[in-house]
Motif scaffolding. Structure first.
Motif, PDB file in Angstrom:
ATOM      1  N   ASP A  54       3.038   6.438  -6.932  1.00 22.11           N
ATOM      2  CA  ASP A  54       2.090   7.386  -7.521  1.00 22.11           C
ATOM      3  C   ASP A  54       2.568   8.827  -7.327  1.00 22.11           C
ATOM      4  O   ASP A  54       2.443   9.659  -8.231  1.00 22.11           O
ATOM      5  N   LYS A  55       3.119   9.111  -6.153  1.00 25.48           N
ATOM      6  CA  LYS A  55       3.658  10.461  -5.914  1.00 25.48           C
ATOM      7  C   LYS A  55       4.847  10.725  -6.836  1.00 25.48           C
ATOM      8  O   LYS A  55       4.976  11.815  -7.400  1.00 25.48           O
ATOM      9  N   GLU A  72       0.829  -1.208   0.000  1.00 20.47           N
ATOM     10  CA  GLU A  72       0.000   0.000   0.000  1.00 20.47           C
ATOM     11  C   GLU A  72       0.866   1.262   0.000  1.00 20.47           C
ATOM     12  O   GLU A  72       0.634   2.194  -0.774  1.00 20.47           O
ATOM     13  N   LYS A 126       2.704   1.695  -3.396  1.00 24.08           N
ATOM     14  CA  LYS A 126       1.842   2.254  -4.438  1.00 24.08           C
ATOM     15  C   LYS A 126       1.695   3.766  -4.253  1.00 24.08           C
ATOM     16  O   LYS A 126       1.791   4.527  -5.216  1.00 24.08           O
ATOM     17  N   LEU A 127       1.500   4.189  -3.022  1.00 26.30           N
ATOM     18  CA  LEU A 127       1.375   5.618  -2.730  1.00 26.30           C
ATOM     19  C   LEU A 127       2.642   6.375  -3.139  1.00 26.30           C
ATOM     20  O   LEU A 127       2.573   7.419  -3.795  1.00 26.30           O
TER      21      LEU A 127
END
Length: 173
Positions: free
Chosen positions: A137-138, A130, A133-134
């Motif tokens: 994405d950033k 999790e 992925k964060l």
């Protein structure tokens, strides 16, 4: 003795001579000239890996420099030093401060993305999907911004964005 008088490197000497000529020709205040001198000495120290000395010079330059554009590059260089020392949170702070003054600083956007990507890789290694992925994405968001400003740069980032399906909302793609 100022660092600019100690340079043994031909390129550094040439830059120093040219910078001194420009400083004498341009109608700038004493503070602006002094700020540039500190900035120049900071760059010289940084290029030689003398990070503590570079930071001292950059902080002195920040005290004197009033121009937001010039301040953005000082802040960016401070961020570079912290990033190279593994102090990523501090680096991010300085990159963001630089971007607040100069939003057209693609190298700062790229470096922010690199830090987030690194944190994503670390999260994968820790099996924290999790968080990874964060962070990825950033990283993608910042690389997209950098690529918008400098479309011919950051080829590896562009490839990563394409291969991970994150190449979105960039004109021409």
């Amino acid at each position: 003795m100022p660092r600019s008088q100690k340079n043994d490197n031909f390129i550094d000497k040439t830059f120093t001579v040219l910078a001194d000529i420009v400083l004498k020709i341009l109608p700038t205040s004493k503070e602006e000239k002094e700020a540039f001198s500190y900035y120049r000495d900071g760059m010289s120290a940084q290029s030689e890996g003398e990070y503590a000395e570079a930071l001292e010079n950059y902080y002195e330059a920040l005290k004197l420099e009033e121009d937001p554009y010039d301040r953005s590059y000082i802040l960016y260089n401070i961020g570079l030093i912290y990033a190279s020392n593994g102090e990523y949170i501090k680096a991010l702070e300085y990159y963001h401060q630089g971007l607040e003054l100069n939003f057209k600083l693609p190298q700062a956007l790229n470096n922010i993305a690199v830090i987030y990507h690194y944190q994503g890789v670390q999260a994968v290694e820790e099996k924290n999907i999790e968080l990874s992925k964060l962070m990825f994405d950033k990283a993608a968001q910042y690389w997209q911004q950098a690529i918008k400003l400098a479309p011919d740069n950051y080829i590896e980032a562009q490839n990563w964005l394409k291969t991970t399906g994150r190449m979105k909302n960039i004109q021409g793609y």
